[in-house]
Design an enzyme around this catalytic site. Sequence first.
Site, short mmCIF file in Angstrom:
data_model
loop_
_atom_site.label_atom_id
_atom_site.label_comp_id
_atom_site.label_asym_id
_atom_site.label_seq_id
_atom_site.Cartn_x
_atom_site.Cartn_y
_atom_site.Cartn_z
N ASP A 21 13.50 0.91 -2.14
CA ASP A 21 12.67 1.99 -3.33
C ASP A 21 13.12 2.88 -4.31
O ASP A 21 12.83 3.94 -3.89
CB ASP A 21 11.73 2.63 -2.02
CG ASP A 21 12.20 2.14 -0.25
OD1 ASP A 21 11.71 1.06 -0.79
OD2 ASP A 21 12.13 2.42 0.59
N GLU A 190 1.02 -0.44 -0.78
CA GLU A 190 2.31 1.01 -0.54
C GLU A 190 2.87 1.66 -2.15
O GLU A 190 2.38 0.80 -2.88
CB GLU A 190 2.70 0.58 0.70
CG GLU A 190 4.19 -0.76 0.34
CD GLU A 190 4.87 -1.64 1.97
OE1 GLU A 190 4.39 -0.62 2.86
OE2 GLU A 190 4.92 -3.00 1.51
#
Length: 505
Positions: A21, A190
Amino acid sequence: MDHLNGESTYRNPILDADLPDPDAIRVGERYVMIGSSFNRAPGLPVYASTDLVNWDRVADALPAGNEPTAWFELPRHGQGVWAPSIRHHDGTYYIVYPDPDQGIFVVTAPEPEGPWSAPHLLLAGLGLIDPCPLWDDDGRAYLVHGWAKSRAGKKNILTVVPVDESLRTATGPARDVIDGADIDGWGTIEGPKFYKRDGWYWIFAPAGGVATGWQAVFRSRDVYGPYEERNVLEQGSTPVNGPHQGAWVTAVDGRDWFLHFQDRGPFGRVVHLQPMAWGDDGWPVMGKAVDGGPSEPVLEYPAPHGTPQLYRTIARSDDFAGGVPGPSWVWQANPSGDALVPGEGGLRIRSGEESGNLRTLSRVLGQPLPGMASRSSVRVALDGEAGTRAGLAVLGYDYLWAGLARGERGADAVVAVRTRDDMSERIIARIPVDGPVEVAVECAADAALVVELTIDGRALRIDPGFHASEGQWIGAELALFAGHPVGRAPAVGAFSSFRVDLDQD
């Protein structure tokens, strides 16, 4: 190390190792990148670069690990720090990160190296994930975030919350601005990143799932929407599955770039760098599309600053100078003050209590498994009672370890494996020894593992027929550990001359 390519090109992934991420920014002539750390301590690694291709770890924004400290003194796999964001505003670096079981936190620092502040809880609540702030032209600030269904009961929704300029508190009600269910065939939404450009509010967000999804971009003239969407990067004909979730960065020369991850299973979420530009219709284009091709990743491209590409992974060799681990190592849980034992001759780990499963052991110190073929080696010694052990592991949901185990009649060099379905470890080899042992684990490009034990100068190769496996939201780790049975006295595992050799061709 000699550079891998010519001075004008780089090869993807730029970090072929687990940095989940990623988010990044440029401040002046320097680039700063962070990633998820989950249960590991120290947490929130901070990397810096001058060329977008070569990155060095310069700090950990959670140097003491996750909070609450007592809860994270045991390995809480998959908990802790999920997808964070980093921004620079009014002379201060802000990292906003979620703990899906607590809420959204903020830490600040004057420089990437720190010192980083103690975490401040900005928004409390279950399932609040993937936050990113935006300071608007009029001085107002906003936060976009997603939702984890496992905690909140909903997902695929992006929510915007007005917050104060210092990111200390919400200043108004939250509003859902994007729902993946409203976009035919998209589903998962997301990992949002918030930007503003040319009067448009932009949300960059991964869609479609971690391993197989694509990069979505949303835009609106109003911060609360409605937002229109576009798919700007997908796998296409390349081997780069699920190219998404990351950061738009404008380089010193004004060109745009996009950093994102690819989920490589046991090798983790590795980091790629894509060229990016803005099309005539005002939407961003990425990867090959910048040069008129399809919207899919480049595997090789001219380097942003023309510099040679050097070390493409995170793991580092270590002589443990002063008896402490180098900055590339992290514990599987918040370490107690007595985890390291002072002494000569390398790193000395005081063992932790265990039940025979390394995934439950807190005294485990790891680095991400390199994404290319590698050989990792270390010298292991063990001082302890019967039942104690120490060694080198390749740790994921499934794991392999090799090292020393002490029994009632003395010590053995051991190679063992365990899968998530096994009730206990399976011993592959057990060889009586008298003293330290040299342990090496070779990992092939397909994650197949082979062990080499050097005992009294004689090398013994052992093929356990075993592959490295991913962990919970992370890749496998090269791990040093020491353990003792419940109720027994602690042992000391001593490690020296840790080496990582890579095949980067």
